[in-house]
Design an enzyme around this catalytic site. Structure first.
Site, PDB file in Angstrom:
ATOM      1  N   HIS A 307       0.852  -1.182   0.000  1.00 61.85           N
ATOM      2  CA  HIS A 307       0.000   0.000   0.000  1.00 61.85           C
ATOM      3  C   HIS A 307       0.885   1.228   0.000  1.00 61.85           C
ATOM      4  O   HIS A 307       1.938   1.216   0.630  1.00 61.85           O
ATOM      5  CB  HIS A 307      -0.919   0.011   1.235  1.00 61.85           C
ATOM      6  CG  HIS A 307      -2.073   0.931   1.083  1.00 61.85           C
ATOM      7  ND1 HIS A 307      -1.984   2.279   1.317  1.00 61.85           N
ATOM      8  CD2 HIS A 307      -3.345   0.694   0.670  1.00 61.85           C
ATOM      9  CE1 HIS A 307      -3.164   2.829   1.075  1.00 61.85           C
ATOM     10  NE2 HIS A 307      -4.000   1.896   0.676  1.00 61.85           N
ATOM     11  N   ASP A 364      -8.010  -4.843  -0.189  1.00 66.88           N
ATOM     12  CA  ASP A 364      -8.535  -5.558  -1.354  1.00 66.88           C
ATOM     13  C   ASP A 364      -8.250  -7.050  -1.318  1.00 66.88           C
ATOM     14  O   ASP A 364      -8.922  -7.824  -1.986  1.00 66.88           O
ATOM     15  CB  ASP A 364      -7.962  -4.958  -2.637  1.00 66.88           C
ATOM     16  CG  ASP A 364      -8.668  -3.664  -2.978  1.00 66.88           C
ATOM     17  OD1 ASP A 364      -9.866  -3.574  -2.668  1.00 66.88           O
ATOM     18  OD2 ASP A 364      -8.027  -2.761  -3.523  1.00 66.88           O
TER      19      ASP A 364
HETATM   20  N1  ACO Z   1       4.197  -7.660  -5.035  1.00 66.75           N
HETATM   21  C1  ACO Z   1       5.554  -7.700  -5.147  1.00 66.75           C
HETATM   22  N2  ACO Z   1       6.364  -6.641  -4.914  1.00 66.75           N
HETATM   23  C2  ACO Z   1       5.789  -5.484  -4.589  1.00 66.75           C
HETATM   24  C3  ACO Z   1       4.386  -5.371  -4.451  1.00 66.75           C
HETATM   25  C4  ACO Z   1       3.592  -6.513  -4.683  1.00 66.75           C
HETATM   26  N3  ACO Z   1       2.258  -6.451  -4.565  1.00 66.75           N
HETATM   27  N4  ACO Z   1       4.071  -4.094  -4.104  1.00 66.75           N
HETATM   28  C5  ACO Z   1       5.231  -3.431  -4.018  1.00 66.75           C
HETATM   29  N5  ACO Z   1       6.279  -4.267  -4.301  1.00 66.75           N
HETATM   30  C6  ACO Z   1       7.709  -3.938  -4.246  1.00 66.75           C
HETATM   31  C7  ACO Z   1       8.142  -3.109  -5.441  1.00 66.75           C
HETATM   32  O1  ACO Z   1       8.621  -3.919  -6.489  1.00 66.75           O
HETATM   33  C8  ACO Z   1       9.228  -2.262  -4.829  1.00 66.75           C
HETATM   34  O2  ACO Z   1      10.365  -3.078  -4.682  1.00 66.75           O
HETATM   35  P1  ACO Z   1      11.842  -2.432  -4.820  1.00 66.75           P
HETATM   36  O3  ACO Z   1      11.963  -1.422  -3.715  1.00 66.75           O
HETATM   37  O4  ACO Z   1      12.774  -3.587  -4.694  1.00 66.75           O
HETATM   38  O5  ACO Z   1      11.893  -1.795  -6.183  1.00 66.75           O
HETATM   39  C9  ACO Z   1       8.724  -1.967  -3.414  1.00 66.75           C
HETATM   40  O6  ACO Z   1       7.880  -3.083  -3.097  1.00 66.75           O
HETATM   41  C10 ACO Z   1       7.941  -0.665  -3.289  1.00 66.75           C
HETATM   42  O7  ACO Z   1       6.879  -0.700  -4.229  1.00 66.75           O
HETATM   43  P2  ACO Z   1       6.328   0.559  -5.026  1.00 66.75           P
HETATM   44  O8  ACO Z   1       5.685   0.089  -6.282  1.00 66.75           O
HETATM   45  O9  ACO Z   1       7.399   1.604  -5.135  1.00 66.75           O
HETATM   46  O10 ACO Z   1       5.228   1.096  -3.996  1.00 66.75           O
HETATM   47  P3  ACO Z   1       4.048   2.075  -4.361  1.00 66.75           P
HETATM   48  O11 ACO Z   1       3.729   2.797  -3.099  1.00 66.75           O
HETATM   49  O12 ACO Z   1       4.382   2.912  -5.561  1.00 66.75           O
HETATM   50  O13 ACO Z   1       2.860   1.094  -4.780  1.00 66.75           O
HETATM   51  C11 ACO Z   1       0.978  -0.331  -4.678  1.00 66.75           C
HETATM   52  C12 ACO Z   1       1.821   0.737  -3.945  1.00 66.75           C
HETATM   53  C13 ACO Z   1       0.559   0.232  -6.048  1.00 66.75           C
HETATM   54  C14 ACO Z   1      -0.277  -0.580  -3.864  1.00 66.75           C
HETATM   55  C15 ACO Z   1       1.799  -1.632  -4.838  1.00 66.75           C
HETATM   56  O14 ACO Z   1       2.146  -2.137  -3.576  1.00 66.75           O
HETATM   57  C16 ACO Z   1       1.074  -2.690  -5.667  1.00 66.75           C
HETATM   58  O15 ACO Z   1       1.172  -2.686  -6.912  1.00 66.75           O
HETATM   59  N6  ACO Z   1       0.319  -3.634  -5.007  1.00 66.75           N
HETATM   60  C17 ACO Z   1      -0.485  -4.624  -5.709  1.00 66.75           C
HETATM   61  C18 ACO Z   1      -1.783  -4.003  -6.207  1.00 66.75           C
HETATM   62  C19 ACO Z   1      -2.762  -3.752  -5.074  1.00 66.75           C
HETATM   63  O16 ACO Z   1      -3.017  -4.595  -4.235  1.00 66.75           O
HETATM   64  N7  ACO Z   1      -3.346  -2.538  -5.106  1.00 66.75           N
HETATM   65  C20 ACO Z   1      -4.396  -2.153  -4.143  1.00 66.75           C
HETATM   66  C21 ACO Z   1      -3.893  -1.096  -3.224  1.00 66.75           C
HETATM   67  S1  ACO Z   1      -5.138  -0.726  -2.015  1.00 66.75           S
HETATM   68  C22 ACO Z   1      -6.216   0.284  -2.802  1.00 66.75           C
HETATM   69  O17 ACO Z   1      -5.919   0.960  -3.752  1.00 66.75           O
HETATM   70  C23 ACO Z   1      -7.546   0.312  -2.299  1.00 66.75           C
END
Ligand code: ACO
Length: 428
Positions: A307, A364
């Site tokens: 998140h 979610d």
């Molecule tokens: N699976 C695997 N790795 C992940 C995931 C995941 N679900 N989420 C983040 N990471 C990793 C990234 O690759 C990154 O790794 P790194 O530092 O080695 O490059 C690190 O964790 C940080 O991730 P970011 O993408 O920079 O975090 P951001 O805050 O931009 O993204 C998000 C947040 C979009 C929610 C992300 O965690 C994601 O894509 N999750 C899956 C989709 C999801 O469940 N979305 C619902 C969110 S809740 C809502 O909107 C109601």
């Protein structure tokens, strides 16, 4: 505490005012920085940028706190109803009995949608995703209520636009679903409450009476409350930025619905179930998919994990996980993908990749599971989220207009070509 910070740049010192919120969170007010120093700030994805001051929701991602208008989400989810919470979020205070009755009656009275909506619906192919239909039909409300195009003419008109939107969204959502599966449309029943009415329009048919199960009504009420507002996320910021051009409430909320649709935002609840089904079809090996999620050369992400703002736990996920357990045991649901979900959850919570990056199951992850147990079809999950988030979008739009906020217009750092002369086609 000093009330300004200093920026030293090119031999000059610039004083940047500090502003502070009611929960002592602090920000640099850089609104005059460019005029004074020529500098802008850059922050892709607005990871550390406050776009507004807002009195609606307080959220502390480190401590896992979420409060609507000061009230903890845990108390509201346990004790309140969705319509009561909607009133609180939009108007700032819990309604008294008289206010709540009027609110409920007004919303119930406006649940019908114009018969011409049927013509619009028929124009969509039967396999249309209900989110696309929902956003289109919400925009179409502007055609049926043209006075909504100038939404702040009077407080009464703003009130009516709000009432119509909250009242009609479940009808539009249920009709989008009925259209998709080719069943006759069901009309709202005014003797049912908000959630019961929606369920009846979704699952009832003219030939078979359907009585919504109180367990399902209660769970749905809780889910809508948990989704009702979440400050400046992707869809809410979209609503505010569209509304900042003085576009109508319906046009702004329609844009929010589209922003919510993506799998990185509200669309994650559908993506979670699709992911769990794919893992099951592939033999049910949760570890294989954990490894894929960790592999930087593989675009796969564990849906429902991580998140932008919650870095310890998502308080909504805690409540919803418990609600999911209750619903599953009360309804006697035995779903094979639950085992896979539990394995993924346990493995991710102990795996250093996820622990180091503070990637916890988000709202979610569990909402997809619970919607499935309630019998909601997978491609309606994000529609359910939109129904829940509606009060938040409305409140943020209203606050933005009432505060007279300027049009949203970020700047950029240009990285393209410098000036060059046009080259005739024959010489390229
Ligand atoms: N699976 C695997 N790795 C992940 C995931 C995941 N679900 N989420 C983040 N990471 C990793 C990234 O690759 C990154 O790794 P790194 O530092 O080695 O490059 C690190 O964790 C940080 O991730 P970011 O993408 O920079 O975090 P951001 O805050 O931009 O993204 C998000 C947040 C979009 C929610 C992300 O965690 C994601 O894509 N999750 C899956 C989709 C999801 O469940 N979305 C619902 C969110 S809740 C809502 O909107 C109601």
């Amino acid at each position: 505490m000093s009330d300004f910070a200093e920026l030293h740049f090119n031999g000059e010192v610039y004083k940047i005012p500090i502003i502070e919120g009611t929960e002592n969170e602090k920000a640099l007010d850089i609104s005059k920085l460019r005029g004074e120093s020529g500098l802008i700030t850059i922050d892709p994805g607005y990871k550390n940028t406050g776009s507004t001051k807002s009195a609606i929701t307080f959220l502390d991602g480190e401590k896992g706190i979420l409060r609507y208008r000061g009230y903890p989400i845990e108390q509201l989810a346990e004790q309140s109803s969705f319509l009561e919470v909607a009133y609180l979020i939009i108007y700032g205070e819990l309604p008294n009995e008289e206010q709540l009755n009027k609110w409920r009656v007004d919303i119930t009275y406006h649940t019908l949608i114009h018969e011409d909506f049927k013509v619009l619906l028929e124009g969509f192919p039967s396999n249309s995703h209900p989110m696309g239909v929902l956003s289109s039909l919400v925009t179409s409300l502007t055609a049926f209520y043209p006075e909504s195009l100038d939404p702040v003419r009077s407080a009464d008109e703003v009130y009516m636009n709000i009432i119509r939107l909250i009242a009609k969204l479940p009808t539009i959502a249920a009709w989008a679903y009925k259209n998709e599966i080719g069943q006759p449309l069901m009309y709202p029943k005014n003797d049912l409450d908000y959630c019961g009415n929606f369920l009846k329009m979704m699952f009832g048919t003219p030939s078979e009476d359907y009585e919504p199960d109180p367990v399902i009504i209660k769970a749905l009420n809780k889910l809508l409350i948990l989704h009702a507002e979440h400050e400046q996320n992707c869809s809410t910021s979209t609503v505010r930025i569209v509304g900042s051009s003085h576009a109508s409430l319906y046009a702004s909320v329609s844009a929010g619905i589209n922003a919510l649709w993506g799998p990185l935002h509200g669309g994650a609840n559908q993506a979670v179930i699709e992911m769990l089904e794919a893992i099951r079809a592939d033999g049910g090996d949760a570890n294989k998919y954990l490894e894929k999620a960790k592999d930087k050369n593989d675009p796969f992400r564990l849906m429902g994990f991580g998140h932008r703002v919650y870095k310890n736990f998502d308080p909504r996920a805690r409540i919803i996980k418990k609600a999911a357990d209750d619903v599953l045991s009360k309804l006697g649901v035995n779903d094979p993908i639950l085992d896979i979900a539990k394995k993924l959850e346990a493995a991710a919570l102990s795996d250093p990749y996820f622990v180091d990056r503070k990637l916890y199951p988000n709202v979610d992850f569990y909402s997809g599971i619970i919607y499935r147990a309630l019998g909601i079809p997978t491609n309606m999950f994000t529609v359910m989220f939109a129904m829940g988030r509606l009060p938040g979008w409305i409140a943020q739009w209203k606050e933005m207009r009432e505060n007279g906020e300027p049009i949203g217009r970020p700047r950029q750092i240009y990285t393209g070509e410098n000036e060059r002369d046009y080259v005739e086609l024959s010489k390229r």
